[in-house]
Each structure stands twice: as structure tokens, then as C-alpha cells.
Design an enzyme around this catalytic site. Structure first.
Site, PDB file in Angstrom:
ATOM      1  N   LYS A  51      30.307  38.819  31.389  1.00 13.08           N
ATOM      2  CA  LYS A  51      30.051  38.699  32.684  1.00 13.08           C
ATOM      3  C   LYS A  51      29.947  40.022  33.570  1.00 13.08           C
ATOM      4  CE  LYS A  51      31.761  35.344  36.366  1.00 13.08           C
ATOM      5  NZ  LYS A  51      32.817  34.608  36.709  1.00 13.08           N
TER       6      LYS A  51
HETATM    7  O1  G3P Z   1      34.395  32.479  39.043  1.00 10.89           O
HETATM    8  C1  G3P Z   1      33.623  32.699  40.127  1.00 10.89           C
HETATM    9  C2  G3P Z   1      33.734  31.912  41.139  1.00 10.89           C
HETATM   10  O2  G3P Z   1      33.647  30.589  40.714  1.00 10.89           O
HETATM   11  C3  G3P Z   1      35.009  32.136  42.214  1.00 10.89           C
HETATM   12  O3  G3P Z   1      35.333  30.728  42.875  1.00 10.89           O
HETATM   13  O4  G3P Z   1      36.818  29.705  44.471  1.00 10.89           O
HETATM   14  O5  G3P Z   1      37.022  32.338  44.211  1.00 10.89           O
HETATM   15  O6  G3P Z   1      35.316  31.344  45.448  1.00 10.89           O
HETATM   16  P1  G3P Z   1      35.916  31.367  44.286  1.00 10.89           P
END
Ligand code: G3P
Length: 217
Positions: A87
Site C-alpha cells: 500500500k
Molecule cells: O484504511 C484506509 C481507510 O479505510 C481509513 O478509514 O475511517 O480512518 O477514514 P478512516
């Protein structure tokens, strides 16, 4: 449509795996830190454990931000298991790193995508997945779902193989709307996946069936 779980928590990963609907896992440095994982050996071991639980693509994020460091780190991550997807953040050096891994046949997921132009660049560089962050756009009053639609149109126009991995999912409605638009993958916390199960008429109907079943002896 593939379902990934967005966590580094092993119990939640096992619970989703036991449901039988899990296709992969995504993590990020914040999710790893939340589980108390620190130090190179612990990080690599944690990814190895996740790969042993789930037979699907497992996104492991680089911690560095320069081209040289990212390719070194990504090569080490990819060596853990064939299912590891490196990633890479959406930055200039990240684009170069995506191309490097693409040329080597190592799968990649370009993260922190907030615009269609960023998704287009990542696809051009050979990313296997792009991760648009829906919830974080919604948080700033920008329609995250509109971004998924734009990327879908662009990728379909040119038949890019890059898959749209809708990330930063906050609710079951995000998942349903992604399915309607045609996102290839959603990555979600466990609770949003489990909330897809719920409907009061299902609960009411089942209670009635259970009560009537007793009458049948
Ligand atoms: O892994 C990346 C993403 O899904 C993060 O989500 O909830 O931290 O905005 P969030």
C-alpha cells in the site's frame, strides 16, 4: 463485489473470516498502532499472522515517503507472503514506486485518494487498487460517493484493470451505494458489515416463525 475488512485487529479479522464472506484485509499505520504493533519484526509478524487467517489480498502500508525507502520497504513486505499488496500513498514518489512494483509483478494499493485525477494517475502507474476515502470526504461536506462514480466512469472509459477499493467506509449505506455504483471492492470496519444484517421486519418475522414452530410440536 469483494468485501475486505479494514482493521489490524485479529479477533475482528477472524470473526469476519468465520462469516465466510471475506475476500481480503486492509490495514494502515493508524490501525496497526491502535493494536499496539510497533517495531519492524512485530509489524512483519502481524502481517504474516493476518495472511495465515485470510486467504485473500492483504494490504500492508509502507511507513516511508521517499521512493528509495518505499521500494525497499515494499520489497520486504511483499516477501512476507504472495497475498501481500503493498500500500503506497498518493504522492509523486508514490507514483514512481507504483510503477516499480507493477514492473516487478508485485500487487499495489494506492491509498489516500481524494480526487479522480489522483485515481487516474495511480491507474496509469499500474496500481492494482485505488483507495478513495469516502468517509473523510463526507466529513468535510464533500460527496464521497460522487468520487466513486467519477472514477468508475474513467476506469470504464479506458478499460483500466485497476480496481476501485472504496475505503473510509462509515456505514452500511456506504456499502450499499458503492455496490449500486459498481465499486469493485469495499473495505469496511466489521460493524458496518454486520449492520447489513439488520432489519426489524426480519427480527419480527423470525420471532413469529419461532413461536409458530413451537405450536407444530
Ligand atoms: O484504511 C484506509 C481507510 O479505510 C481509513 O478509514 O475511517 O480512518 O477514514 P478512516
Amino acid at each position: 463485489m469483494k468485501f475486505f475488512i479494514d482493521t489490524a485487529n485479529l479477533e475482528q479479522i477472524k470473526e469476519a473470516q468465520d462469516l465466510g464472506i471475506l475476500d481480503g484485509v486492509t490495514t494502515n499505520p493508524s490501525l496497526m498502532a491502535k493494536e499496539g504493533i510497533s517495531g519492524k519484526d512485530a509489524i512483519l509478524n502481524h502481517y504474516k499472522t493476518i495472511c495465515e487467517i485470510v486467504d485473500g489480498d492483504i494490504s500492508a502500508e509502507v511507513l516511508s515517503t521517499t521512493y528509495e525507502e518505499m521500494i525497499k520497504e515494499g520489497d520486504e513486505l511483499a516477501a512476507i507472503h504472495p497475498n501481500i499488496v503493498v500500500k503506497i500513498p498518493m504522492i509523486k514518489d508514490g507514483i514512481k514506486a507504483l510503477k516499480y512494483f507493477s514492473n516487478k509483478g508485485i500487487k499495489t494499493n494506492c491509498t489516500l485518494i481524494f480526487s479522480a485525477g489522483q485515481a487516474l494517475l495511480a491507474a496509469k502507474a499500474g496500481a492494482n487498487y485505488v483507495s478513495p476515502f469516502l468517509g473523510r470526504l463526507d466529513d468535510i461536506s464533500v460527496d464521497g460517493m460522487n468520487l466513486i462514480e467519477e472514477i468508475r466512469i474513467i476506469f470504464d472509459n479506458y478499460m483500466f484493470d485497476t480496481e476501485i477499493l472504496a475505503a473510509s467506509i462509515r456505514s452500511p449505506m456506504h456499502i450499499i451505494n458503492c455496490a449500486k455504483i459498481g465499486a469493485d471492492v469495499i473495505t469496511s470496519p466489521l460493524d458496518s458489515i454486520l449492520n447489513l444484517l439488520n432489519h426489524p421486519l426480519t427480527d419480527k418475522g423470525l420471532a413469529q416463525f419461532v413461536a409458530d414452530a413451537k405450536k407444530m410440536g
